[in-house]
Design a protein around this motif. Structure first.
Motif, PDB file in Angstrom:
ATOM      1  N   GLN A  87      41.690  12.766 -17.910  1.00 31.67           N
ATOM      2  CA  GLN A  87      41.401  11.366 -18.191  1.00 31.67           C
ATOM      3  C   GLN A  87      42.250  10.805 -19.320  1.00 31.67           C
ATOM      4  OE1 GLN A  87      37.230  11.538 -18.952  1.00 31.67           O
ATOM      5  NE2 GLN A  87      36.654  11.763 -16.804  1.00 31.67           N
ATOM      6  N   ARG A  92      40.338   8.798 -23.518  1.00 29.31           N
ATOM      7  CA  ARG A  92      41.616   8.233 -23.065  1.00 29.31           C
ATOM      8  C   ARG A  92      42.750   8.549 -24.038  1.00 29.31           C
ATOM      9  NH1 ARG A  92      40.491   2.194 -22.557  1.00 29.31           N
ATOM     10  NH2 ARG A  92      42.658   2.118 -21.802  1.00 29.31           N
ATOM     11  N   GLU A 110      36.525  10.311 -29.188  1.00 31.01           N
ATOM     12  CA  GLU A 110      35.200   9.885 -28.734  1.00 31.01           C
ATOM     13  C   GLU A 110      35.169   8.391 -28.459  1.00 31.01           C
ATOM     14  OE1 GLU A 110      30.514   9.877 -30.196  1.00 31.01           O
ATOM     15  OE2 GLU A 110      32.070  10.782 -31.466  1.00 31.01           O
ATOM     16  N   GLN A 111      35.690   7.602 -29.379  1.00 29.32           N
ATOM     17  CA  GLN A 111      35.635   6.142 -29.233  1.00 29.32           C
ATOM     18  C   GLN A 111      36.503   5.646 -28.074  1.00 29.32           C
ATOM     19  OE1 GLN A 111      36.408   4.380 -33.133  1.00 29.32           O
ATOM     20  NE2 GLN A 111      35.050   5.897 -34.076  1.00 29.32           N
ATOM     21  N   SER A 112      37.509   6.421 -27.716  1.00 33.66           N
ATOM     22  CA  SER A 112      38.358   6.040 -26.580  1.00 33.66           C
ATOM     23  C   SER A 112      37.836   6.589 -25.256  1.00 33.66           C
ATOM     24  CB  SER A 112      39.790   6.527 -26.805  1.00 33.66           C
ATOM     25  OG  SER A 112      39.875   7.943 -26.696  1.00 33.66           O
ATOM     26  N   GLY A 113      36.724   7.290 -25.299  1.00 35.62           N
ATOM     27  CA  GLY A 113      36.178   7.886 -24.085  1.00 35.62           C
ATOM     28  C   GLY A 113      37.101   8.929 -23.488  1.00 35.62           C
TER      29      GLY A 113
END
Length: 350
Positions: free
Chosen positions: A27, A63, A58-61
């Motif tokens: 991802q 990405r 974490e904040q970018s999921g």
């Protein structure tokens, strides 16, 4: 994130954990390769860089994938880090302007004797404000600065008896990190030997230097406490010297990020992120000092009278720096005044 040591220990989860890790990798849209020169167990890598990387991921999921490379694993020497960031050799990194003397003169204001407080978190807030005012759009325009910070109060580490008076500096070969720290050591009667901090332990073990100045936090990572017999702390409310650090990203890397991912970098940049980097060093100072005290090494704190003498010598170094900056067409007195006001305003001890 490189150095994902926690995953190594999760053997019981087995194939499930491996599958999840593979999905996270698949991802990732962006991989940031970030380099520094410290061992991974150093305070800044453990308490600042790794949490910063985890927050970004974490904040970018997932990405954004942040890879941390300690000990210059991607090549080069510590003085090259700024140029590696600028030139895109790495996407981001941790650089010290002091390792390229004369190139970033404004940054030296935070390295002047007795400029910073005894708290790196507080003084790092002041360092960010100074950088915004004097350097962000000029001297540092060729990289994207995410944070700047300083370390806690410097300590003098040496073989043999501790330094307890000004006269004890006379004739010593002492490692220094910067032009201004070296200028102070020289005025005190020592012979300063400039070198990046990773070179200090070998220089100490081989007798190239009698000692040197580094903050507590980096001592265990370099195992200096096994080489130095004594450690001298500076009393009072201001640090003997300091060092200015940059956590920066390549301009093209930053510009190439999608808007939403760039916003995540922005949310993890600035004055609070700078303070977090300083806090990592404060935390490391406490851990290291406690461990070295328990080890039984000799630790002394200079008396108020000796500190007053040191500050008088420090004032001479600062006056010389102001004159030098004026000669470069910079307003040295204005920079010193701004930095002192910012440090005092953020000093939570007062």
């Amino acid at each position: 994130m490189t150095l994902k040591t926690a995953a190594i220990g999760l053997v019981a989860i087995g194939i499930g954990a491996m599958g999840q890790a593979g999905m996270a990798q698949a991802q990732a849209e962006v991989t940031l390769r970030c380099q520094h020169f410290l061992p991974p167990m150093g305070s800044v890598p453990r308490f600042f860089m790794e949490p910063w990387a985890a927050a970004i991921e974490e904040q970018s999921g997932g990405r954004i994938d942040v890879e941390l490379y300690p000990a210059m694993q991607l090549g080069g020497a510590p003085p090259a880090l700024y140029d590696q960031i600028r030139d895109g050799v790495i996407d981001c990194g941790w650089a010290l302007p002091a390792y390229t003397p004369g190139r970033f003169p404004e940054a030296e204001v935070m390295e002047l004797p007795f400029m910073t407080s005894m708290n790196a978190e507080d003084s790092s807030r002041a360092a960010w404000e100074f950088t915004e005012e004097f350097m962000m759009d000029t001297r540092f325009a060729d990289i994207h600065v995410m944070a700047v910070h300083v370390h806690g109060p410097g300590v003098i580490h040496k073989t043999g008896a501790p330094i307890e008076a000004i006269a004890d500096f006379d004739g010593l070969q002492l490692r220094g990190p910067s032009r201004q720290a070296n200028a102070l050591l020289e005025r005190l009667g020592a012979t300063p030997v400039g070198m990046p901090v990773p070179a200090f332990p070998e220089a100490l073990s081989r007798g190239v230097v009698d000692g040197g100045v580094i903050p507590w936090e980096v001592v265990p990572a370099l195992r200096v406490e096994e080489l130095a017999d004594s450690h001298t702390q500076i009393g009072g409310d201001r640090a003997l010297y300091n060092t200015f650090f940059i956590w920066g990203m390549n301009n093209d890397t930053y510009a190439s990020l999608p808007d939403d991912l760039r916003a995540i970098i922005d949310a993890n940049s600035g004055i609070d992120t700078s303070a977090a980097a300083g806090a990592a060093m404060d935390r490391g100072d406490t851990i290291a000092e406690e461990a070295i005290t328990a080890r039984g090494n000799t630790i002394v704190t200079l008396s108020d009278d000796v500190v007053a003498e040191l500050r008088a010598v420090g004032d001479e170094v600062t006056a010389a720096w102001i004159e030098e900056m004026n000669g470069l067409g910079l307003d040295g007195a204005a920079m010193v005044a701004f930095a002192r006001e910012a440090v005092a305003r953020h000093d939570t001890a007062n």
